[in-house]
Design a protein around this motif. Structure first.
Motif, short mmCIF file in Angstrom:
data_model
loop_
_atom_site.label_atom_id
_atom_site.label_comp_id
_atom_site.label_asym_id
_atom_site.label_seq_id
_atom_site.Cartn_x
_atom_site.Cartn_y
_atom_site.Cartn_z
N LYS A 69 0.73 -20.51 -11.09
CA LYS A 69 1.94 -19.69 -10.98
C LYS A 69 1.82 -18.60 -9.91
O LYS A 69 0.87 -17.81 -9.94
N PRO A 70 2.78 -18.53 -9.02
CA PRO A 70 2.80 -17.44 -8.03
C PRO A 70 3.46 -16.21 -8.65
O PRO A 70 4.66 -16.17 -8.82
N ARG A 71 2.70 -15.24 -9.07
CA ARG A 71 3.28 -14.07 -9.74
C ARG A 71 3.24 -12.85 -8.84
O ARG A 71 2.33 -12.67 -8.04
N SER A 72 4.24 -11.99 -9.00
CA SER A 72 4.30 -10.78 -8.18
C SER A 72 3.12 -9.87 -8.49
O SER A 72 2.59 -9.21 -7.60
N SER A 73 2.72 -9.83 -9.75
CA SER A 73 1.59 -8.97 -10.14
C SER A 73 0.34 -9.79 -10.42
O SER A 73 0.39 -10.80 -11.11
N PRO A 74 -0.79 -9.32 -9.91
CA PRO A 74 -2.05 -10.03 -10.19
C PRO A 74 -2.45 -9.89 -11.66
O PRO A 74 -3.34 -10.60 -12.14
N TYR A 75 -1.80 -8.98 -12.40
CA TYR A 75 -2.14 -8.78 -13.82
C TYR A 75 -1.28 -9.64 -14.73
O TYR A 75 -1.51 -9.69 -15.93
N ALA A 76 -0.25 -10.30 -14.15
CA ALA A 76 0.62 -11.15 -14.97
C ALA A 76 -0.04 -12.51 -15.19
O ALA A 76 -0.96 -12.90 -14.47
N PHE A 77 0.44 -13.24 -16.20
CA PHE A 77 -0.03 -14.59 -16.51
C PHE A 77 0.01 -15.48 -15.26
O PHE A 77 1.07 -15.63 -14.64
N GLN A 78 -1.11 -16.05 -14.90
CA GLN A 78 -1.20 -16.80 -13.64
C GLN A 78 -1.08 -18.31 -13.83
O GLN A 78 -1.25 -19.07 -12.88
#
Ligand code: PEP
Ligand code: MN
Length: 285
Positions: A69-78
């Motif tokens: 998953k490309p997430r805006s935050s590196p802390y979000a579920f990847q």
């Protein structure tokens, strides 16, 4: 006069249009409108297998689901990564639906191309020339999302990277562009659909989930996309949307998805097309 910069993607290079054919015979870019649906992200086996069966039952002919998953935050579920691909393979075998899933980078491209029927290149990666070139050599059809700040020309030139490596099977996906407002997540550019169909021979589908970011706008914009001439739809569906680990606000429930498919079927007929019928992949139940 010299032609357009996207010489391989240009409509004139293939006036009859490209039809991308999957191994199970499903055609994208022909008369039929193809509905691709599933969770934003693969979250677990019961979730993705359950959703695969639910969306198939409702009329989907391709299963979507992100493992990387490309997430805006590196802390979000990847995403679940390789394990997510394994679960997608299970869902594919259980449901008979071909799978589209994203390759985030060159490291994930190999495993994704090995498992998936269609390799998705996301909006954030549309400008990644080396990934596009590698996708052009991966041996699978490529679903190329429009970058959210990309002009049509930049999008078609991104397709050109894939085509120029010898892969003719590119499906374009309009998924909304950045605008000034905050009422919707992105501005779904539906004029791009007839425009791209004029400019190129490649199939074009629409993602009203990311394109609006709002559950209540997905069904009307799905209808509008098919009315505008889209060859397919990419939709995020979740059994418990509010609990989704990514893109909760734009995910619709299976019951809403069923309504959407019924309505889109009517729109397709009104514009001289029809919805694709399921064609199980090999080894399916
Ligand atoms: C997706 O389809 O899950 C996705 C991340 O889309 P986009 O690249 O359009 O943001
Ligand atoms: Mn998503």
């Amino acid at each position: 006069m010299s032609g357009p910069a996207w010489r391989l993607a240009d409509r004139g290079a293939r006036p009859e249009g490209t039809v991308v054919r999957l191994a199970n015979g499903l055609a994208i870019g022909g008369e039929e409108v193809v509905v691709m649906a599933g969770p934003c992200a693969v979250e677990g086996e019961a979730q993705v297998v359950g959703l695969a069966l639910a969306v198939r039952e409702a009329g989907a002919t391709v299963l979507r689901g992100g493992a990387f998953k490309p997430r805006s935050s590196p802390y979000a579920f990847q995403g679940l990564g390789i394990e997510g691909l394994r679960l997608l393979a299970r869902a594919r075998a259980e449901s008979g639906l071909p799978v589209v899933t994203e390759a985030l980078d060159e490291a994930s491209l190999g495993p994704v191309a090995e498992m998936a029927d269609i390799v998705q290149i996301g909006a954030r990666q549309m400008h990644n020339g080396s990934l596009l070139r590698a996708a052009g050599r991966c041996g699978r059809p490529v679903l190329l999302k429009r970058g959210f700040a990309a002009t049509i020309e930049e999008w078609l030139l991104a397709a050109e990277y894939v085509l120029s490596e010898g892969n003719p099977d590119v499906i374009l996906c309009e998924r909304g562009v950045r605008a000034f407002g905050t009422d919707t997540r992105f501005l779904l550019d539906l004029a791009a659909v007839p425009l791209v169909r004029q400019l190129t021979h490649l199939p074009v589908i629409v993602d009203p989930s990311h394109g609006t970011g709002r559950r209540d706008l997905v069904r009307p914009m799905a209808r509008a996309a098919v009315a505008a001439g889209a060859d397919g739809l990419l939709l995020e569906v979740h059994g418990t949307p509010d609990a989704a680990q990514s893109d909760a606000r734009q995910s619709i429930e299976p019951a809403e998805f069923r309504r959407l498919v019924r309505e889109v079927q009517g729109v397709a007929v009104a514009v001289g097309r029809r919805l694709a019928v399921p064609r199980p992949v090999g080894g399916a139940a």
